[in-house]
Enzyme design. Sequence first.
Site, mmCIF file in Angstrom:
data_model
loop_
_atom_site.group_PDB
_atom_site.id
_atom_site.type_symbol
_atom_site.label_atom_id
_atom_site.label_comp_id
_atom_site.label_asym_id
_atom_site.label_seq_id
_atom_site.Cartn_x
_atom_site.Cartn_y
_atom_site.Cartn_z
ATOM 1 N N THR A 244 0.843 -1.191 0.000
ATOM 2 C CA THR A 244 0.000 0.000 0.000
ATOM 3 C C THR A 244 0.880 1.244 0.000
ATOM 4 O O THR A 244 1.740 1.400 0.854
ATOM 5 C CB THR A 244 -0.929 0.001 1.223
ATOM 6 N N ASN B 256 -3.975 -10.218 7.298
ATOM 7 C CA ASN B 256 -3.630 -8.945 7.944
ATOM 8 C C ASN B 256 -4.780 -8.209 8.617
ATOM 9 O O ASN B 256 -4.798 -6.988 8.706
ATOM 10 C CB ASN B 256 -2.942 -8.011 6.935
ATOM 11 N N ASN C 55 -3.414 -5.138 12.669
ATOM 12 C CA ASN C 55 -4.752 -4.571 12.761
ATOM 13 C C ASN C 55 -5.572 -5.191 13.894
ATOM 14 O O ASN C 55 -6.790 -5.394 13.764
ATOM 15 C CB ASN C 55 -5.485 -4.683 11.422
#
Length: 371
Positions: A25, A182, A239
């Site tokens: 990202t 993730n 996360n």
Amino acid sequence: MATLFDPLRVGDLALANRIVMAPLTRNRSPNAVPGDLSVTYYSQRATAGLIVTEATAISHQGQGYANVPGLYGADQLAGWKRVTDAVHKAGGKIVVQLWHVGRISHDSLQPGGGKPVSASAIRAKSKTFLVKPDGSGEFVETSEPRALETAEIPGIIDDYRRAAKAAIEVAGFDGVEIHGANGYLIDQFLRSGTNHRTDDYGGSIENRTRLLFEVVDAVTGAIGAGKTGIRLSPVTPANDTSDADPQPLFNHVVAGLGSRGLAFIHVVEGATGGARDFSQGDKPFSYAELKDSYRKAGGQGAWLVNNGYDKQLAEKAVGDGYADLVAFGKLFIANPDLVSRLKQNVELNVPDNATFYGGNAKGYTDYPTAA
């Protein structure tokens, strides 16, 4: 003995080598549309055996970070088509990572300013990336989510199907990777720490894996299993995700995938971007057992490994037959010509961490290639 630089057929894809560019990202797609910088960035790295794009939202609801690309609008698909054309012209292969972030989002990024959705209404102790009015970026706490209603789930699955079909037929990708890792939506359903549901999608391992298998079946039904891979991260705490007993959970996941003919299984070993020996539960996680569960269930897809690999570790993994492919992340950020650098033992550029998220060409397309 296989080497990193040997060709390999992966499902429907013929790869020039076994070096994969991991999904990264970078927050450089305003309005969720890949632009000129993205075209340059990916085409610079086309010597990878396979490029897996940065995570790409399958719907507006699936977006969790500012300036990440999407697959749900005409402009987004046209932007990606320019990228895939450039990569193909340079001789590369590229698949797109299909992403629904679930609860890792912010109200301001959601349709109508609504709440992000998840398996359960449990707020993540995590952050997401927003752009301030002055154009600078900042990391902020994620918003409180709501639990998806059972009746909403078929619509989510259809979003994956439509995104996969558009990725191949409109955007020109060679395949897709389903993001099941993730701590994003699929992972939120898998893990006991984030899934407290009492319907058919919660409780038992069979129920918590139901969404993953329904998504896989929808995607492969749309584009074919030979063009489909999936990414998993069995023990990562990324996360704010956790599971009390990840080994039987992920053994069940890969055994179920074994009969579905996927092109590859992409496994993040340990904590994403952190310790490779990180584990959850009361004993170390066995990736060898995971792979064995997949092969015993008839899985023939390539075994792709990721997290903290350098050349020596990657060569050993491929040479010993443990892995078919190795994905590199940060090394590809700073080294567009990583394949030739590894092959010729050329010193590697060091990535500039300050330019990872958002910005312009600096730290994105301006890293030098070796002389």
